[in-house]
Design a protein around this motif. Structure first.
Motif, PDB file in Angstrom:
ATOM      1  N   TYR A  32       3.867   9.339  -0.306  1.00 34.36           N
ATOM      2  CA  TYR A  32       3.661   9.374   1.407  1.00 34.36           C
ATOM      3  C   TYR A  32       4.731   8.383   1.823  1.00 34.36           C
ATOM      4  CZ  TYR A  32       2.177   9.233   6.067  1.00 34.36           C
ATOM      5  OH  TYR A  32       1.986   9.182   7.548  1.00 34.36           O
ATOM      6  N   TRP A  33       4.664   7.273   1.441  1.00 34.83           N
ATOM      7  CA  TRP A  33       5.653   6.115   2.038  1.00 34.83           C
ATOM      8  C   TRP A  33       7.034   6.466   1.937  1.00 34.83           C
ATOM      9  CZ3 TRP A  33       6.163   2.293   5.566  1.00 34.83           C
ATOM     10  CH2 TRP A  33       7.148   1.508   5.387  1.00 34.83           C
ATOM     11  N   VAL A 123       3.307  -1.096   9.408  1.00 39.44           N
ATOM     12  CA  VAL A 123       3.196  -1.170   7.968  1.00 39.44           C
ATOM     13  C   VAL A 123       1.812  -1.781   7.744  1.00 39.44           C
ATOM     14  CG1 VAL A 123       5.815  -1.108   7.837  1.00 39.44           C
ATOM     15  CG2 VAL A 123       4.358  -3.405   8.526  1.00 39.44           C
ATOM     16  N   HIS A 124       1.615  -1.714   6.348  1.00 39.93           N
ATOM     17  CA  HIS A 124       0.607  -2.486   5.952  1.00 39.93           C
ATOM     18  C   HIS A 124       0.065  -3.780   5.997  1.00 39.93           C
ATOM     19  CE1 HIS A 124      -3.417  -2.695   3.601  1.00 39.93           C
ATOM     20  NE2 HIS A 124      -2.557  -3.825   2.703  1.00 39.93           N
ATOM     21  N   ALA A 125       1.387  -4.576   5.490  1.00 33.87           N
ATOM     22  CA  ALA A 125       1.377  -5.988   5.915  1.00 33.87           C
ATOM     23  C   ALA A 125       2.776  -6.626   5.907  1.00 33.87           C
ATOM     24  CB  ALA A 125       0.765  -6.836   4.652  1.00 33.87           C
ATOM     25  N   VAL A 141       5.402  -4.426   3.569  1.00 34.23           N
ATOM     26  CA  VAL A 141       4.624  -3.527   2.616  1.00 34.23           C
ATOM     27  C   VAL A 141       4.184  -2.379   3.337  1.00 34.23           C
ATOM     28  CG1 VAL A 141       2.951  -3.486   1.003  1.00 34.23           C
ATOM     29  CG2 VAL A 141       4.159  -5.611   1.090  1.00 34.23           C
ATOM     30  N   GLY A 142       4.366  -1.407   2.838  1.00 38.43           N
ATOM     31  CA  GLY A 142       3.961   0.018   3.618  1.00 38.43           C
ATOM     32  C   GLY A 142       2.671   0.560   3.433  1.00 38.43           C
ATOM     33  N   TYR A 143       1.983   0.153   2.330  1.00 39.22           N
ATOM     34  CA  TYR A 143       0.382   0.518   1.993  1.00 39.22           C
ATOM     35  C   TYR A 143       0.033  -0.662   0.890  1.00 39.22           C
ATOM     36  CZ  TYR A 143       3.225   2.141  -2.297  1.00 39.22           C
ATOM     37  OH  TYR A 143       3.682   2.079  -3.579  1.00 39.22           O
ATOM     38  N   ASP A 144      -1.425  -0.226   0.738  1.00 36.13           N
ATOM     39  CA  ASP A 144      -2.150  -1.267   0.037  1.00 36.13           C
ATOM     40  C   ASP A 144      -1.721  -1.075  -1.413  1.00 36.13           C
ATOM     41  OD1 ASP A 144      -3.631  -3.004  -1.142  1.00 36.13           O
ATOM     42  OD2 ASP A 144      -5.681  -2.056  -0.549  1.00 36.13           O
ATOM     43  N   VAL A 145      -0.873  -1.927  -1.827  1.00 37.35           N
ATOM     44  CA  VAL A 145      -0.392  -1.690  -3.374  1.00 37.35           C
ATOM     45  C   VAL A 145      -1.465  -2.161  -4.118  1.00 37.35           C
ATOM     46  CG1 VAL A 145       2.090  -1.934  -2.551  1.00 37.35           C
ATOM     47  CG2 VAL A 145       0.641  -4.112  -3.081  1.00 37.35           C
TER      48      VAL A 145
END
Length: 458
Positions: A32-33, A123-125, A141-145
């Protein structure tokens, strides 16, 4: 009627696309990202960079030359100047951007606005690191890795370096024994501590390193890796015999270093050393990594005789932690609980363990014992780890820095196979031969567990 039909024809594909995007975002966040989230955040960043920087207070007054140039060429209002932006570089997990700070700014100013930048750019962070004086790098960071761990291709491994987990900023967490020689790892049952230890052993197995284990749970944690271990003690009695041998090996290595220091005058400085890494390769002893699982078992006593044995073992562990680095002996101390109530020497031993990794623990005192003396603000992060996130931990060191990490899943059978395939790399350390465990003929096969734990990753 025609308008309704047209609306249904158009709305159907749009609804299907929206539902597919939502499903992909939940189940496959990386896809998705790359397809949707990354392009949207890029457009947001490029179109709103100046206004966002001004709203965050990261702009400065323009120089006099710029003011004169603007007034001479246009009639626009002279606005504050944001930090100069570098090239925006997309990654598989987010975006990277370098900023050249304006005079009078410092990296802490940008770090203080990280939460605002996160919301502004969707973004996520956002993480801020200093590249060099006057230049910082924003890692978006685009999502919770950490929810679904995927280690990057370039992990930065090497000799005595093991990429053991993934940090929350999508960078690998590398256990570097040359930089952080000793470490304390805490975690309750099913917190992921054994998985972390499993990754360390599997990462060191193909390297020219002697692996020594003390597992007072009758060897259930370290016995599957016996093919690669140079020594293994499975109860306190065997540990009481093994630790003096390691201390004697350390002393012999110091004698070897002193002999090298006593060479004739006029010898080049590069040949004079204070640790084994300065010795010629032909004379350099093999590094030793000592894994102590369930360290509390070494502190528990029932009789006065047990107390004497405990005091001797703790003293030897403290000596190894204080002096072992220069001799190439490194400690990895693990346990469910570690506190001053374990007895004399517990606090002194902890003070010698530079690295700290705290998984989910059952009480706040254990988190404070692990992180309270190096990063007090990390204690709350360690206490808030949820049981449904095994493998999640807080890693810190005596520099005061800390970050959340998560270990990817590695089955016991795969780790045992790596050790079995590396059995021919067990180095020749004569002092440890009496403690060499009997290696299984075949790697350990995965058996159905009595209690099925939650997976480390989804």
């Amino acid at each position: 009627m025609t308008d309704l039909t047209t609306l249904l024809e158009v709305g159907g594909p749009v609804a299907a696309f929206g539902g597919g995007a939502a499903y992909t975002r939940a189940k496959y966040p990386a896809v998705y990202w790359s397809a949707v989230g990354g392009p949207i955040s890029t457009v947001r960043l490029l179109s709103s960079y100046g206004s966002v920087m001004e709203a965050c207070g990261l702009t400065v007054a323009p120089s006099r030359l710029r003011v004169l140039a603007v007034k001479a060429t246009t009639r626009r209002e002279v606005r504050p100047v944001p930090p100069r932006r570098g090239i925006l570089r997309p990654t598989s997990t987010g975006l990277r951007l370098r900023l050249r700070l304006a005079p009078g700014q410092e990296p802490a100013d940008v770090a203080a606005s990280a939460e605002r930048l996160r919301h502004a750019w969707g973004v996520h962070a956002v993480y801020v690191t200093t590249v060099k004086p006057g230049v910082v790098e924003l890692r978006l960071v685009g999502y919770d890795v950490l929810r679904r761990v995927r280690m990057p291709r370039k992990t930065g491994g090497g000799f005595l370096k093991v990429p053991v987990a993934l940090r929350e900023d999508a960078m690998p967490f590398v256990r570097d024994y040359r930089t952080v020689p000793h470490q304390l790892t805490l975690g309750a049952t099913l917190s992921g501590k054994s998985m972390y230890l499993r990754h360390l052993i599997a990462g060191l197995a193909p390297q020219p390193v002697a692996l020594v284990g003390i597992d007072c749970k009758r060897g259930v944690e370290l016995a599957p890796f016996a093919a690669r271990l140079s020594a293994l003690a499975t109860d306190p009695d065997e540990a009481a015999e093994l630790l003096p041998v390691l201390v004697k090996e350390m002393e012999d290595r110091y004698d070897l270093i002193k002999e090298r220091q006593g060479i004739a005058p006029g010898t080049p400085d590069e040949e004079i050393t204070s640790d084994i890494w300065g010795l010629p390769k032909s004379e350099r002893p093999t590094p030793i990594v000592l894994f102590v699982d369930e360290v509390a078992e070494l502190f528990l006593t029932a009789t006065r005789k047990d107390e004497e044995r405990r005091d001797e073992m703790v003293t030897q562990l403290i000596r190894l932690a204080q002096l072992g680095r220069a001799a190439g002996i490194y400690l990895e101390v693990c346990g469910q609980r570690f506190g001053a109530e374990l007895g004399k020497g517990a606090t002194m031993l902890r003070a010698q363990l530079t690295g700290r990794v705290c998984h989910r623990v059952n009480d706040e005192a254990s988190a404070k014992m692990a992180l309270g003396d190096i990063a007090p603000e990390a204690v709350h992060a360690a206490c808030s780890i949820a049981p449904e996130m095994p493998g999640l931990a807080v890693a810190g060191d005596t520099s005061g820095g800390w970050s959340r990490i998560r270990t990817p899943y590695l089955s016991l059978a795969d780790a045992a196979t790596i050790c079995h395939d590396s059995a021919d790399l067990v180095p020749d350390v004569p002092a440890l031969k009496p403690f060499r465990p009997a290696a299984p003929v075949h790697p350990v096969e995965a058996l159905p567990p009595v209690v099925r734990p939650r997976p480390v990753t989804d």
